[in-house]
Motif scaffolding. Sequence first.
Motif, PDB file in Angstrom:
ATOM      1  N   ARG A 199      65.179  58.868  53.794  1.00  0.00           N
ATOM      2  CA  ARG A 199      66.131  57.764  53.800  1.00  0.00           C
ATOM      3  C   ARG A 199      65.486  56.413  54.038  1.00  0.00           C
ATOM      4  NH1 ARG A 199      68.128  61.460  51.933  1.00  0.00           N
ATOM      5  NH2 ARG A 199      70.091  62.519  52.408  1.00  0.00           N
ATOM      6  N   GLU A 200      64.290  56.395  54.629  1.00  0.00           N
ATOM      7  CA  GLU A 200      63.634  55.116  54.937  1.00  0.00           C
ATOM      8  C   GLU A 200      62.166  55.175  54.533  1.00  0.00           C
ATOM      9  OE1 GLU A 200      62.675  52.427  58.914  1.00  0.00           O
ATOM     10  OE2 GLU A 200      64.593  53.487  58.796  1.00  0.00           O
ATOM     11  N   LEU A 201      61.746  54.197  53.727  1.00  0.00           N
ATOM     12  CA  LEU A 201      60.360  54.128  53.251  1.00  0.00           C
ATOM     13  C   LEU A 201      59.843  52.717  53.455  1.00  0.00           C
ATOM     14  CD1 LEU A 201      57.940  55.422  51.781  1.00  0.00           C
ATOM     15  CD2 LEU A 201      59.024  54.788  49.621  1.00  0.00           C
ATOM     16  N   ASN A 202      58.766  52.575  54.234  1.00  0.00           N
ATOM     17  CA  ASN A 202      58.177  51.262  54.524  1.00  0.00           C
ATOM     18  C   ASN A 202      56.815  51.163  53.856  1.00  0.00           C
ATOM     19  OD1 ASN A 202      57.012  48.939  55.627  1.00  0.00           O
ATOM     20  ND2 ASN A 202      58.008  49.219  57.610  1.00  0.00           N
ATOM     21  N   LEU A 203      56.717  50.266  52.868  1.00  0.00           N
ATOM     22  CA  LEU A 203      55.470  50.053  52.135  1.00  0.00           C
ATOM     23  C   LEU A 203      54.999  48.610  52.253  1.00  0.00           C
ATOM     24  CD1 LEU A 203      56.334  52.060  48.894  1.00  0.00           C
ATOM     25  CD2 LEU A 203      54.784  52.762  50.710  1.00  0.00           C
ATOM     26  N   SER A 204      55.425  47.916  53.299  1.00  0.00           N
ATOM     27  CA  SER A 204      55.054  46.508  53.480  1.00  0.00           C
ATOM     28  C   SER A 204      53.541  46.333  53.604  1.00  0.00           C
ATOM     29  CB  SER A 204      55.740  45.949  54.730  1.00  0.00           C
ATOM     30  OG  SER A 204      57.142  45.968  54.576  1.00  0.00           O
ATOM     31  N   TYR A 205      53.071  45.139  53.273  1.00  0.00           N
ATOM     32  CA  TYR A 205      51.654  44.784  53.396  1.00  0.00           C
ATOM     33  C   TYR A 205      50.743  45.678  52.547  1.00  0.00           C
ATOM     34  CZ  TYR A 205      53.152  41.848  57.293  1.00  0.00           C
ATOM     35  OH  TYR A 205      53.781  40.904  58.059  1.00  0.00           O
ATOM     36  N   ASN A 206      51.212  46.057  51.381  1.00  0.00           N
ATOM     37  CA  ASN A 206      50.380  46.779  50.425  1.00  0.00           C
ATOM     38  C   ASN A 206      50.292  45.970  49.130  1.00  0.00           C
ATOM     39  OD1 ASN A 206      49.574  49.419  51.690  1.00  0.00           O
ATOM     40  ND2 ASN A 206      51.796  49.562  52.005  1.00  0.00           N
ATOM     41  N   LYS A 207      49.684  46.541  48.104  1.00  0.00           N
ATOM     42  CA  LYS A 207      49.487  45.808  46.848  1.00  0.00           C
ATOM     43  C   LYS A 207      49.961  46.660  45.663  1.00  0.00           C
ATOM     44  CE  LYS A 207      45.517  43.325  48.747  1.00  0.00           C
ATOM     45  NZ  LYS A 207      44.057  43.045  48.626  1.00  0.00           N
ATOM     46  N   PRO A 208      51.281  46.836  45.551  1.00  0.00           N
ATOM     47  CA  PRO A 208      51.802  47.684  44.479  1.00  0.00           C
ATOM     48  C   PRO A 208      51.641  47.079  43.091  1.00  0.00           C
ATOM     49  CG  PRO A 208      53.595  46.606  45.629  1.00  0.00           C
ATOM     50  CD  PRO A 208      52.350  46.292  46.393  1.00  0.00           C
ATOM     51  N   GLY A 209      51.568  45.751  43.027  1.00  0.00           N
ATOM     52  CA  GLY A 209      51.466  45.104  41.722  1.00  0.00           C
ATOM     53  C   GLY A 209      52.769  45.241  40.947  1.00  0.00           C
ATOM     54  N   PRO A 210      52.907  44.537  39.827  1.00  0.00           N
ATOM     55  CA  PRO A 210      54.141  44.591  39.029  1.00  0.00           C
ATOM     56  C   PRO A 210      54.498  46.006  38.574  1.00  0.00           C
ATOM     57  CG  PRO A 210      52.765  42.761  38.327  1.00  0.00           C
ATOM     58  CD  PRO A 210      51.942  43.559  39.272  1.00  0.00           C
ATOM     59  N   SER A 211      53.495  46.768  38.156  1.00  0.00           N
ATOM     60  CA  SER A 211      53.770  48.116  37.660  1.00  0.00           C
ATOM     61  C   SER A 211      54.204  49.050  38.789  1.00  0.00           C
ATOM     62  CB  SER A 211      52.537  48.685  36.954  1.00  0.00           C
ATOM     63  OG  SER A 211      51.401  48.595  37.799  1.00  0.00           O
ATOM     64  N   GLY A 212      53.627  48.868  39.999  1.00  0.00           N
ATOM     65  CA  GLY A 212      54.022  49.694  41.133  1.00  0.00           C
ATOM     66  C   GLY A 212      55.463  49.425  41.531  1.00  0.00           C
ATOM     67  N   VAL A 213      55.852  48.137  41.525  1.00  0.00           N
ATOM     68  CA  VAL A 213      57.239  47.777  41.848  1.00  0.00           C
ATOM     69  C   VAL A 213      58.179  48.330  40.788  1.00  0.00           C
ATOM     70  CG1 VAL A 213      58.839  45.851  42.196  1.00  0.00           C
ATOM     71  CG2 VAL A 213      56.524  45.709  43.109  1.00  0.00           C
ATOM     72  N   LYS A 214      57.726  48.330  39.541  1.00  0.00           N
ATOM     73  CA  LYS A 214      58.542  48.882  38.440  1.00  0.00           C
ATOM     74  C   LYS A 214      58.792  50.377  38.660  1.00  0.00           C
ATOM     75  CE  LYS A 214      60.511  48.752  34.338  1.00  0.00           C
ATOM     76  NZ  LYS A 214      60.925  50.143  34.224  1.00  0.00           N
ATOM     77  N   LYS A 215      57.767  51.104  39.141  1.00  0.00           N
ATOM     78  CA  LYS A 215      57.930  52.542  39.412  1.00  0.00           C
ATOM     79  C   LYS A 215      58.978  52.768  40.510  1.00  0.00           C
ATOM     80  CE  LYS A 215      54.662  53.981  36.590  1.00  0.00           C
ATOM     81  NZ  LYS A 215      54.984  54.790  35.391  1.00  0.00           N
ATOM     82  N   LEU A 216      58.905  51.931  41.552  1.00  0.00           N
ATOM     83  CA  LEU A 216      59.872  52.062  42.646  1.00  0.00           C
ATOM     84  C   LEU A 216      61.278  51.697  42.163  1.00  0.00           C
ATOM     85  CD1 LEU A 216      57.723  50.472  45.491  1.00  0.00           C
ATOM     86  CD2 LEU A 216      58.341  52.879  45.282  1.00  0.00           C
TER      87      LEU A 216
END
Length: 761
Positions: free
Chosen positions: A636-653
């Motif tokens: 229910r809760e996922l914390n991925l702050s202070y990482n570098k997902p990039g545009p494609s990583g955010v698109k996956k999420l």
Amino acid sequence: MSAVDMEVRWSRQDLGDILVHHYMDKVDKNNDQDRSYRGRTALFKEKLQYGNTSLLLKNVKVSDGGQYTCRVDSAHWSGQVSVLLKIEAVGRTPEITVLGTDSGGVLLQCDSKGWWPVPELQWLDSEGAEVPAGLTESCEDGEGFYVRRSLTAHSSDTNTYTCRVKQGQNVMHEKIDITDHLPRSDYTAAIVVAVVVILLSALVGVVVYYRRRAKQERVKRDIETEEDMKEFVLSKYDRSEEGFLKLQKVVKSCRKAQLSNCNLTEKSCEVLASVLTSNSHLTELDLIDNELCDSRVKKLCTGLQSPNCKLQKLRLSTCSIREEGCAALASALKKNPSSHLRELELSDNKPGDSGVKKLSDLLEDPHCKLEKLELSDCSIREEGCAALASALKKNPSSHLRELNLSYNHLPDSGVKKLSDLLEDSHCTLEKLQLYKCSITEEGCDALASALKKNPSSHLRELNLNYNKPEDSGVKKLSDLLEDPHCKLEKLELSDCSITEEGCAALASALKKNPSSHLRELNLSYNKPGPSGVKKLSDLLEDPHCKLEKLELSDCSITEEGCAALASALKKNPSHLRELYLSDNKPGDSGVKKLSDLLEDPHCTLKKLWLSTCSITEEGCAALASALKKNPSSHLRELNLSYNKPGPSGVKKLSDLLEDPHCKLETLALSTCSIREEGCAALASALKKNPSSHLRELNLSYSKPGPSGVKKLSDLLEDPHCTLEKLELSGCSIREEGFATVKKKVSSHLRRLKLKRSKPVQ
């Protein structure tokens, strides 16, 4: 000689050797630095080569005065020297206020803030002679002392009076001419003045009428919408004393009053006391961060001792309360045997041991019904601990369940006094917080021994974060956990210098005790090493392990450690619900191991924190894919702050959020360099999934730009949007974006954070 390769330690000797600044291995190591000095100290690095180990102390406060010790150690030499730092603060120019007329004169009040030590305040006539005045009031706040003195000034040849504040050679003064404030005996002139005032008032009234009416209507509307007047927050209306006095009837009718940081005066405290004395409904009162000092606390106490007072929770943290104020509180509550007070918060004050003794007298009283007492950072030492322990032992019918003594210097001798209390079969404490109290192995041994000797102990939570038990002390606690009679459910050992050896001892103890009650274990900011993490993983794999929450942030966990943890939880998925792995170094490869775990339909994890874990697009893709493949996921809760997902990583999420089977309720992506494209993808996904469970989204310190803000605003406008909390702090949102967001807020949104934005006026 050069000190570049030496260890330099600055500490405060008068406060129990608390750490002020630490330099070792050519870098600053301030993990154990006292929080009052954080961000304010430095060495002169370029001068270390010449043997200069001086300390630079910035933003000096009056509390910085005291005995400092500098210790320097090298492989072949060590030495130390002490220096007494004396603080003298020159305050602000006095301010004179006309309070009204009295006995044919003018009532004046002079205030001046920021002095240290207490200055002398005098009233002088036009010739410089001191004139009789009221008593000088003084009170210490975070900036030093402020002083106040009143004077009834009468007509004289010049009608000029001076307020002078003096401290040694430092003198400040302010003058006032009372001519225009004296009572008028000429009625004709008074009539003329009255007519002029009426005309001017009429003109001004035409201008301000609608503004005032609008404000009154808004306040009235806000008040009326409070559900049964359950909670009143003064800062929503007016933080001034005038605002408080106008709304005192509202305070009287509500159940909770939040008056924190509202500049409450003695008059305000008198009014509050009258509210408590009357048959009000008030049960919770928050006065945190007001300069109450002892004098204003005494005013409040007249209400607390009334049998009509229904107050159950009283919060007085950071209110400049000392021994006298504590004595007044204890006396008031003892005089009121029918008191309803259950929770008293006095953290960040300075009662010291003498003030704590007064509170201990209260706890010894069989009529005292306090259940929770917070005394964090209150300058308490061994003597204060002894008084508290003795009082609770003498009162077998004590109701106290929670005691917070964090941020006090309690050497092991003080902890032993508390341990004697825990050993007593009548002790009803359930929660004991000793965060950063300088506790070592000896103190841990005393605590563990006491709890083992008292199998009927009620203690369920023990917080020992930021102490120095090291592995030897942890072994003592492990012996306790191995005991089948131990009923501890929560143990916090963050930043306690624990290595592989200590982790092995804890894991072994819990494995040997299949009936263990422990549900939460915090080992963050320690150094378990790969083998220590492996030991903890073996524990999680044990079918008898009932841990539900494990914190391992900043434990240097790599891919290998993640693999061990994931493997253990796949083999035994039964109990663990929360796993905190932030500030580690798993990288994408380690995150893939955790993703394999999340893909397993038997995985019961509900919270997973992976902030600051060097995760890129690849890791985000693995997490999103795993959760999509597991429609029955409990996460229910996922914390991925202070990482570098990039545009494609955010698109996956975003693709994950678009999936109707996704049950995520909280997603944190703060400081992930998310731009317009990412915000658009997230907004689009949530709009396409009207059955989304997401309630909280944190995009703080992103770079959405005007277009990204527009996309998020369109999402908020959507009637199907179920977001309740959206954080966009530090996103440089300007006036246009601010207006767009404000207009389109959805009906579900309860909290919108836009700090550090730039919406203009």
